[in-house]
Design a protein around this motif. Sequence first.
Motif: not given
Length: 416
Positions: A24, A31, A87-88, A91-92, A177, A180
């Motif tokens: 992560w 990112h 987070r996944m 960001y996705a 993503s 994560s």
Amino acid sequence: MSTAPTRLTRNRDYLAWLAADTSWQFGSAVHGFAMTLICYAVTGSYAQAGSIATVSTIVSMVVMVPGGVLVDRWDRRRSLMISGALRMVVYAAAATAWWAGVLTAPLLYAVGVASGVVTGLFSGASDAALRSVVGTADLPRAVASNQGRDGAVSLAAPPLSGLLMGASYALPFLTASIGSLLQILCTRRIRADLRPQHDRPSPGQDTWHQEMLAGFRTILGSPLLRRILPALILVNAGLNALYTGVTLILTGRGVPAWRIGLIDSVMAVGMLIGAVLAQRLISRVPTGRLVVTIFIACTAVLVPVALTQSVPVVLACFGVLGLLVPAVNGAMGGYLQAIIPDELQGRALAAMHLVQMTLPGLMPAAAGLGLQHLGAGPTMAATLILFPAAAILMATHRELRALPTPDRWEIGTVEP
């Protein structure tokens, strides 16, 4: 007393923890590098592009102390997996929005705020879990190894992020993503019990407000922490001011950006090498003597940077600084985690991080104002004062100087 140290590479739980934490961290670094540039591409505004990271940081600081309470209440495995899942998804969603052509400035700010909330609430869970994963005697070497990992991330993430942006602005978000997701999968492989160990009355007996204040009471109640924390604040503030001042001065002289960027690269390489050297130093040199010596050495190393901003001098000094950082952070960071009881790890570490971030966070602005109104000489001289002040605070504390090697530390001695 702590147990005898073991080889970290033989500790499967530590390797799983390291993989989860690195996944992560690396994704967030990819990112983070891209976020400002993507915001500028979307808005065309320097002001909005520059403010999005600040907004995320402020949000993270606001929720950091309540997050410490959660870390001490919940199973830290659950906290790590929830943070990875959040987070996944965030960001996705950002990657999908770019591909769909609907990624606007408000959505980018929403991503920044959501990222800041997750980081503030749950980032302490990883550090708190480390003590359950490795023995106390291994904590300093684990922290030092993490410093080397941070150096590798600093080297690899920015160029990879730039490469991904060249293909699609969605890819840095997608990479974060995936990082994560890997965090979740690696966390599942940790076999150690990551639940807070409550040797004292359950925190559920206190109000939420009392629990949030417990971390600050822990710091204020320990004479040693009251001495260590101001020294750490001073040295971090000095580094932020010095780094900002040097980069602005070199920019004003017309030094190419790629040469200025070498400062980070050289320091990251130094941290990679220093992480290896730190393993032996931490095990063999008494912690107090090691920390005081390195604080004094850092002061001596940074004097030339303040006096002359020659690029070769700056690179050499920051390279040496990178060599020293893993040992002092490993020894000091490991010791702080060792003396704080397990049930207070989240709150105490959150309080320390919040306090440490406040003054250093103001230093870039202070350095800029100083250069604008006072000039380079007085500004850099004022910056230099902070380092010997920190070294004096460390060197003049008898209890700190007397700290032994990690295998002889007393564990969980700080009271809330």
